[in-house]
Enzyme design. Structure first.
Site, mmCIF file in Angstrom:
data_model
loop_
_atom_site.group_PDB
_atom_site.id
_atom_site.type_symbol
_atom_site.label_atom_id
_atom_site.label_comp_id
_atom_site.label_asym_id
_atom_site.label_seq_id
_atom_site.Cartn_x
_atom_site.Cartn_y
_atom_site.Cartn_z
ATOM 1 N N GLU A 54 0.881 -1.212 0.077
ATOM 2 C CA GLU A 54 -0.059 0.177 -0.085
ATOM 3 C C GLU A 54 0.664 1.200 0.004
ATOM 4 O O GLU A 54 0.908 1.832 0.812
ATOM 5 C CB GLU A 54 -1.135 0.169 1.123
ATOM 6 N N GLU A 79 -6.899 -7.706 -0.631
ATOM 7 C CA GLU A 79 -7.029 -7.607 0.662
ATOM 8 C C GLU A 79 -8.792 -7.196 0.785
ATOM 9 O O GLU A 79 -9.168 -6.128 0.104
ATOM 10 C CB GLU A 79 -6.514 -6.551 1.644
ATOM 11 N N HIS A 139 -8.674 -7.228 14.267
ATOM 12 C CA HIS A 139 -9.109 -7.269 13.030
ATOM 13 C C HIS A 139 -9.590 -8.574 12.614
ATOM 14 O O HIS A 139 -8.957 -9.592 13.239
ATOM 15 C CB HIS A 139 -8.068 -6.803 12.293
HETATM 16 C C1 GAL Z 1 -4.573 -2.471 5.004
HETATM 17 C C2 GAL Z 1 -2.984 -3.079 5.228
HETATM 18 C C3 GAL Z 1 -2.910 -4.254 5.989
HETATM 19 C C4 GAL Z 1 -3.751 -4.296 7.055
HETATM 20 C C5 GAL Z 1 -5.109 -3.795 6.518
HETATM 21 C C6 GAL Z 1 -6.184 -4.006 8.001
HETATM 22 O O1 GAL Z 1 -4.586 -1.149 4.767
HETATM 23 O O2 GAL Z 1 -2.507 -3.341 3.854
HETATM 24 O O3 GAL Z 1 -1.588 -4.395 6.173
HETATM 25 O O4 GAL Z 1 -3.290 -3.336 7.813
HETATM 26 O O5 GAL Z 1 -5.347 -2.719 6.071
HETATM 27 O O6 GAL Z 1 -7.412 -3.573 7.551
#
Ligand code: GAL
Ligand code: ZN
Length: 689
Positions: free
Chosen positions: A151, A308, A359
């Site tokens: 990211e 993701e 999370h």
């Molecule tokens: C994304 C990131 C991940 C994790 C995720 C949590 O932005 O790439 O490493 O932090 O968010 O939602």
């Protein structure tokens, strides 16, 4: 063809952080991955400190064992270059690599992404690490994809430190061909005594007493996107050299302002995206659809990868709602419906320590007894059932023009209204099309416009003459262009086009703007649409304009306020097409206006007459087979009439129609004979994919 030659079918998996666990847990992880049909895991994203414990030692043993284990379990690896979080020893030795804010505050170690994009020390260390990983694993049979960094632009998209200042000056020297006079002209430094005698005098736009030079700010945005891209490309060059033939991606962050993804995606083999729609937002799926349409468009319609998403709640909003049962599955299918060839997650196993321990994960803290785990297994099984859709494509019925340069310039300060923001201008237009079942592609200003009958430009604040000429040629040849307010204002140095707005679009649109009239917060101006079906009385918010006709015909008029009686929406016939202008921001009332060009351009939905809340898209395989996705985002059961085909999710033949439960979905394979629409042009032979 599937997106990754080494992994047939659709991709399923997620970020996996084995470095957070004793090795004994790994075997269980892989057994469960097999159970859930996981075929791709992202490894090593934040493992720099583990791989390289200090400047001169490397610890690959654990990674060797891990990759072997993956291979033995037929789980392919998306191997990260691990460069997103520099280790403490490196920061201690070189604190100058830490980033600085516009106020001169240094951002310290202890989180992640604590690096200056222009730091030579950071870059050299990142390249060295990438090289070490590439040399060791380039031929590993488990390796299917490289995942550069993580990211870019998240947390730190710009840095104002002395290294960044040097890099900015270097970038400016190149852009202006060493000619300081040219920079002075383009930046308009005659204003407020901002003249520069030499490049050495220029600094990043740090916090200053008052408004900072807008062209300096615009060039800064361009520079910041380029600075991160240069970092990415430095790693990519290593991979291309040491590990040719293995595709490379970096995970994007949907429609992100700070990076010009048109430029970035040119340097990727596969586009991938991280998407976190908020389950508390009842319209989240509309924004998600928009972002997915962008991801598909970045490489001209080629399949992309959802790198993701959260299986349920995230942990970084003030209040983090879990996804209600069914929503996780529905939103996963939505990515596929819009061209993704796989669904990956953050993350595989829920962490027990660290900032993301709350999370959600594919394997929650409660383990395999949890509902979350059952949802993971179910999704894996469904993705397997849908495997044949991998490689099929979809194409929008209309196109939306997206230009990062214009976005950046639009949102500079000291404009007639600070409320004119690209996402707010684009959102309602996209939503209006989405509600009407129209899928859109995004195109850059230099993109191919020919295959589209309708082109939408919700805003084109910054517009160079060449783009205006292309738009004019597009309309002359029979295209329909719809242009939103506050467009054609400035050139690429953010100098106003003289002679009246919308500058170079004036002859095409057949209007001239006499004055901008922003609408105060909370207020609205009524707009009356000419005769026709549907709502006729609309509300303009945020923005209106006093326009005068120069050949265009009015289709709607302001009905209240000082502009009452004056034209608000116009159409100008030009050559074989038409150019439409909306002089106001109609927010969620824009739909009835957009129906006019939709009808005239003959743009019709994929499937007419759908119940409200049902999203329909159609992917097509190279052999002409169609895959119709029907997704019910609404709270009620509904029926979609349809004849023929097989629902791949249930295996049932479709006769008479499909009944969709609330949050239910169907993916109907429609054989070629009954899918008369022509197949997309076959994919060109690709080197990597
Ligand atoms: C994304 C990131 C991940 C994790 C995720 C949590 O932005 O790439 O490493 O932090 O968010 O939602
Ligand atoms: Zn810096």
């Amino acid at each position: 063809m599937a997106s990754l030659t080494r992994v047939p079918g659709l991709l399923h998996g997620g970020d996996w952080s084995p470095e957070q666990w004793p090795e004994a847990v790994w075997a269980e992880d892989l057994k469960l991955m097999n159970e859930a049909g996981v075929n791709l895991v992202t490894i090593g994203v934040f493992a720099w400190a583990r791989i390289q414990p200090d400047a001169d030692s490397w610890d690959f043993g654990w990674l060797d064992r891990l990759l072997e284990l993956c291979h033995a379990h037929a789980v392919a690896v998306d191997l990260a270059t691990a460069t997103a979080s520099p280790p403490a020893w490196l920061v201690r030795a070189h604190p100058e690599l830490l980033p600085q804010t516009a106020d001169g505050v240094r951002l310290e170690f202890g989180s992640r992404q604590h690096y200056c994009p222009s730091s030579p020390v950071y870059r050299a260390a990142a390249v060295r690490l990438t090289k070490a990983l590439a040399e060791r694993y380039h031929a590993h049979p488990a390796l299917a994809l490289w995942h550069i960094h993580n990211e870019y632009g998240d947390h730190v998209a710009e840095c104002f430190c002395p290294e960044s200042a040097t890099a900015f000056r270097r970038w400016l020297r190149e852009r202006y061909g060493e000619r300081i006079a040219e920079l002075n002209r383009c930046w308009g430094t005659a204003f407020w005594s901002q003249h520069y005698g030499q490049f050495e005098e220029i600094e990043p736009p740090r916090t200053a007493p008052g408004p900072v030079n807008p062209t300096q700010l615009l060039d800064w945005r361009r520079f910041c996107s380029d600075a991160l891209l240069a970092l990415y490309r430095a790693e990519k060059a290593v991979l291309d050299e040491v590990a040719p033939g293995v595709p490379v991606t970096t995970n994007f962050m949907s429609m992100l302002k700070s990076l010009d993804y048109w430029e970035w995606s040119r340097h990727e083999d596969l586009v991938s995206d991280d998407a976190y729609p908020d389950p508390a937002d009842p319209r989240a799926q509309v924004t998600a659809a928009m972002n997915y349409d962008l991801m598909r468009s970045l490489k001209g319609g080629r399949p992309w990868l959802l790198m993701e998403q959260a299986p349920s709640a995230v942990s970084w909003r003030p209040v983090n709602l879990p996804k209600p049962p069914g929503l996780y599955r529905l939103w996963s299918l939505q990515a596929l419906a819009r061209g993704a060839d796989g669904v990956l997650h953050f993350q595989w196993r829920a962490s027990v320590a660290g900032a993301e321990k709350f999370h959600s994960a594919m394997l929650p803290h409660r383990g395999t007894a949890s509902r979350g785990w059952r949802a993971t297994v179910r999704l894996g099984a469904e993705l397997r059932r849908l495997g044949e859709i991998a490689g099929s494509r979809l194409r929008g019925q209309a196109a939306v023009l997206l230009d990062w340069d214009s976005w950046w310039a639009l949102e500079l300060d000291d404009h007639p209204s600070a409320r004119m923001r690209w996402p707010e201008l684009l959102g309602p237009w996209y939503a209006a099309l989405h509600e009407r079942g129209i899928t859109v592609d995004f195109v850059p200003p230099t993109g191919e416009l020919d295959g589209y009958r309708l082109l939408l430009a919700p805003n084109l604040y910054l517009l160079d003459i060449a783009t205006a000429d292309r738009l004019t040629a597009y309309v002359r040849a029979g295209g329909h262009l719809v242009c939103g307010p506050f467009s054609g204002i400035s050139d690429r140095h953010d100098h106003i086009h003289p002679g009246g707005h919308p500058g170079p679009l004036r002859p095409l649109l057949g209007i001239v703007v006499d004055e901008h009239r922003p609408i105060p917060d909370g207020a609205a101006t009524a707009v009356r649409l000419g005769p026709g079906p549907g709502p006729r009385e609309l509300r303009a918010v945020t923005w209106s304009e006093w326009i005068e006709l120069e050949g265009a015909e009015p289709l709607a008029h302001y009905a209240t306020g000082e502009l009452a009686g004056r034209p608000a929406v116009t159409r100008h016939r030009h050559g074989r097409g038409s150019a439409w202008y909306l002089s106001c921001h109609l927010g969620s009332d824009v739909g009835p206006v957009l129906e006019l060009p939709l009808a005239e351009a003959g743009v019709t939905p994929e499937l007419p007459g759908l119940p409200p809340g049902v999203e329909a898209t159609r992917r097509r395989a190279a052999d002409g087979t169609g895959y119709l996705f029907l997704l019910n985002h609404g709270p009620a059961e509904c029926h979609v009439p349809l004849d023929g085909g097989t629902d791949l999710l249930t295996g049932a033949e479709v006769t008479g129609g499909v009944t969709l439960a609330p949050l239910g979905a169907a993916v109907v394979r429609i054989p070629r004979a009954t899918a008369p629409t022509p197949a997309p042009t076959p994919e060109p032979a690709e080197e990597h994919l």
